[in-house]
Design a protein around this motif. Structure first.
Motif, PDB file in Angstrom:
ATOM      1  N   SER A 139       0.723  -1.204  -0.028  1.00  0.00           N
ATOM      2  CA  SER A 139       0.035  -0.050   0.255  1.00  0.00           C
ATOM      3  C   SER A 139       0.845   1.147   0.119  1.00  0.00           C
ATOM      4  O   SER A 139       1.974   1.286   0.463  1.00  0.00           O
ATOM      5  CB  SER A 139      -0.763  -0.032   1.206  1.00  0.00           C
ATOM      6  N   GLN A 140       0.330   2.195  -0.457  1.00  0.00           N
ATOM      7  CA  GLN A 140       1.001   3.638  -0.649  1.00  0.00           C
ATOM      8  C   GLN A 140       1.666   4.106   0.931  1.00  0.00           C
ATOM      9  O   GLN A 140       2.821   4.409   0.853  1.00  0.00           O
ATOM     10  CB  GLN A 140      -0.009   4.564  -1.079  1.00  0.00           C
ATOM     11  N   GLU A 141       0.705   3.852   1.749  1.00  0.00           N
ATOM     12  CA  GLU A 141       1.207   4.438   3.210  1.00  0.00           C
ATOM     13  C   GLU A 141       2.465   3.616   3.768  1.00  0.00           C
ATOM     14  O   GLU A 141       3.459   4.100   3.929  1.00  0.00           O
ATOM     15  CB  GLU A 141       0.310   4.199   4.133  1.00  0.00           C
ATOM     16  N   TRP A 142       2.315   2.141   3.496  1.00  0.00           N
ATOM     17  CA  TRP A 142       3.485   1.421   3.983  1.00  0.00           C
ATOM     18  C   TRP A 142       4.699   1.728   3.151  1.00  0.00           C
ATOM     19  O   TRP A 142       5.787   1.964   3.757  1.00  0.00           O
ATOM     20  CB  TRP A 142       3.094   0.035   3.839  1.00  0.00           C
ATOM     21  N   VAL A 143       4.709   1.711   1.801  1.00  0.00           N
ATOM     22  CA  VAL A 143       5.745   2.172   0.986  1.00  0.00           C
ATOM     23  C   VAL A 143       6.572   3.415   1.423  1.00  0.00           C
ATOM     24  O   VAL A 143       7.784   3.562   1.323  1.00  0.00           O
ATOM     25  CB  VAL A 143       5.754   1.952  -0.475  1.00  0.00           C
ATOM     26  N   GLU A 144       5.381   4.443   1.697  1.00  0.00           N
ATOM     27  CA  GLU A 144       6.272   5.608   1.986  1.00  0.00           C
ATOM     28  C   GLU A 144       6.992   5.670   3.369  1.00  0.00           C
ATOM     29  O   GLU A 144       8.045   5.810   3.517  1.00  0.00           O
ATOM     30  CB  GLU A 144       5.298   6.610   2.233  1.00  0.00           C
ATOM     31  N   LYS A 145       6.318   4.814   4.262  1.00  0.00           N
ATOM     32  CA  LYS A 145       7.168   4.750   5.571  1.00  0.00           C
ATOM     33  C   LYS A 145       8.223   3.904   5.386  1.00  0.00           C
ATOM     34  O   LYS A 145       9.455   4.154   6.056  1.00  0.00           O
ATOM     35  CB  LYS A 145       6.419   3.928   6.519  1.00  0.00           C
ATOM     36  N   GLN A 146       8.207   2.823   4.522  1.00  0.00           N
ATOM     37  CA  GLN A 146       9.403   1.794   4.251  1.00  0.00           C
ATOM     38  C   GLN A 146      10.399   2.645   3.598  1.00  0.00           C
ATOM     39  O   GLN A 146      11.580   2.649   4.037  1.00  0.00           O
ATOM     40  CB  GLN A 146       8.725   1.004   3.327  1.00  0.00           C
ATOM     41  N   THR A 147      10.253   3.518   2.495  1.00  0.00           N
ATOM     42  CA  THR A 147      11.085   4.391   1.986  1.00  0.00           C
ATOM     43  C   THR A 147      12.001   5.060   3.108  1.00  0.00           C
ATOM     44  O   THR A 147      13.029   5.599   2.877  1.00  0.00           O
ATOM     45  CB  THR A 147      10.772   5.177   0.702  1.00  0.00           C
ATOM     46  N   GLN A 148      11.136   5.852   3.779  1.00  0.00           N
ATOM     47  CA  GLN A 148      11.847   6.726   4.755  1.00  0.00           C
ATOM     48  C   GLN A 148      12.673   6.021   5.657  1.00  0.00           C
ATOM     49  O   GLN A 148      13.985   6.656   5.727  1.00  0.00           O
ATOM     50  CB  GLN A 148      10.683   7.704   5.621  1.00  0.00           C
ATOM     51  N   MET A 149      12.510   4.966   6.015  1.00  0.00           N
ATOM     52  CA  MET A 149      13.286   4.179   6.747  1.00  0.00           C
ATOM     53  C   MET A 149      14.440   3.740   6.148  1.00  0.00           C
ATOM     54  O   MET A 149      15.538   3.805   6.619  1.00  0.00           O
ATOM     55  CB  MET A 149      12.398   2.814   7.408  1.00  0.00           C
ATOM     56  N   MET A 150      14.349   3.311   4.982  1.00  0.00           N
ATOM     57  CA  MET A 150      15.518   3.079   4.180  1.00  0.00           C
ATOM     58  C   MET A 150      16.572   4.194   4.066  1.00  0.00           C
ATOM     59  O   MET A 150      17.632   3.981   3.960  1.00  0.00           O
ATOM     60  CB  MET A 150      14.973   2.396   2.686  1.00  0.00           C
ATOM     61  N   ILE A 151      16.071   5.438   3.854  1.00  0.00           N
ATOM     62  CA  ILE A 151      17.006   6.372   3.661  1.00  0.00           C
ATOM     63  C   ILE A 151      17.499   6.803   5.129  1.00  0.00           C
ATOM     64  O   ILE A 151      18.678   7.148   5.033  1.00  0.00           O
ATOM     65  CB  ILE A 151      15.899   7.616   3.315  1.00  0.00           C
ATOM     66  N   ASP A 152      16.635   6.740   6.136  1.00  0.00           N
ATOM     67  CA  ASP A 152      17.423   6.823   7.412  1.00  0.00           C
ATOM     68  C   ASP A 152      18.550   5.950   7.688  1.00  0.00           C
ATOM     69  O   ASP A 152      19.569   6.145   8.302  1.00  0.00           O
ATOM     70  CB  ASP A 152      16.125   6.800   8.463  1.00  0.00           C
TER      71      ASP A 152
END
Lengths: 173, 76
Positions: A139-152
């Protein structure tokens, strides 16, 4: 492709003919596809058998017989036309003729694409009517959180994922 | 109607004499292309990255982002 289909039809009609008639092979013209006796040697045009099992023309006319007699003498006395005629008695096609290409590849390629397209329609139907829902992690929401975590986490910071993120401006480069 | 007698021998040797130098040259070109197109830029990228790399700074940035479980961000 057409030649092979003609061969199949010839074999089929040859099978029924053989069942109805008594004598099997008609030696009149061995390249006659009507009656095909597969137990007798057959003529073939193949580059890897330059001397087929039987000559192309079996039953010679009187004129052809005379030519064959002349062939038994010194060949320097044969004219060019006679030499060619002798060749055509034993061979149906010359090497360039039998090796020449055709436009069949276009049909083959077209058929491949056609059936690939048809398969694509079937796969599409399957995707819509057979497969269940995609996991919630897409889902869009999950992928956004996932991407942010990967960047962090600085995933692949040298040449990969985090390398494409500008940490000062907080946006993609 | 008398054609020249075709070449009967040495066919493989002739083919090899033509194709082997080309094969060697192309292989060397491929290797050189990979070396200078892929491995050298990669080595340079890593060297540049670690030249100015401050591990503590990166660690603190990651800590503040809250991804660690052993150390929480300094605020909490």
């Amino acid at each position: 492709m057409l030649a092979s289909r003609a061969l199949v039809r010839g074999l089929q009609s040859g099978f029924w003919r053989r069942v109805s008639t008594s004598s099997g092979a008609r030696a009149a013209h061995p390249h006659d596809v009507d009656v095909l006796d597969c137990s007798a040697p057959q003529y073939n045009n193949r580059p890897d058998t330059p001397w087929p099992d039987v000559p192309f023309v079996r039953n010679l006319s009187a004129e052809q017989k005379k030519l064959k007699e002349k062939e038994k003498g010194p060949w320097t006395q044969l004219t060019k036309e006679e030499k060619l005629a002798i060749y055509r008695l034993t061979h149906e096609l010359s090497f360039p003729e039998m090796n020449k290409g055709s436009k069949e590849w276009m049909t083959v390629l077209g058929g491949i694409f056609y059936f690939l397209g048809f398969t694509a329609l079937l796969v599409w139907w399957q995707r819509v009517y057979v497969y269940g829902d995609v996991p919630h992690t897409f889902s869009q929401e999950w992928v956004e959180k996932q991407t942010q975590m990967m960047i962090d986490m600085r995933v692949n910071p040298v040449q990969g994922f985090s390398n494409k993120w500008d940490y000062e401006k907080k946006q993609w480069k | 109607m008398s054609l020249a007698k075709p070449a009967m021998r040495g066919l493989l040797a002739k083919r090899l004499r033509f194709h082997l130098p080309i094969a060697f040259a192309l292989s060397l070109v491929a290797a050189a292309a990979f070396k200078y197109g892929v491995t050298e830029p990669r080595k340079k990228a890593y060297a540049d990255f670690y030249k100015e790399y401050d591990a503590m700074k990166e660690f603190n940035a990651m800590r503040e982002a809250g991804i660690f479980e052993s150390v929480r961000p300094s605020g909490e």
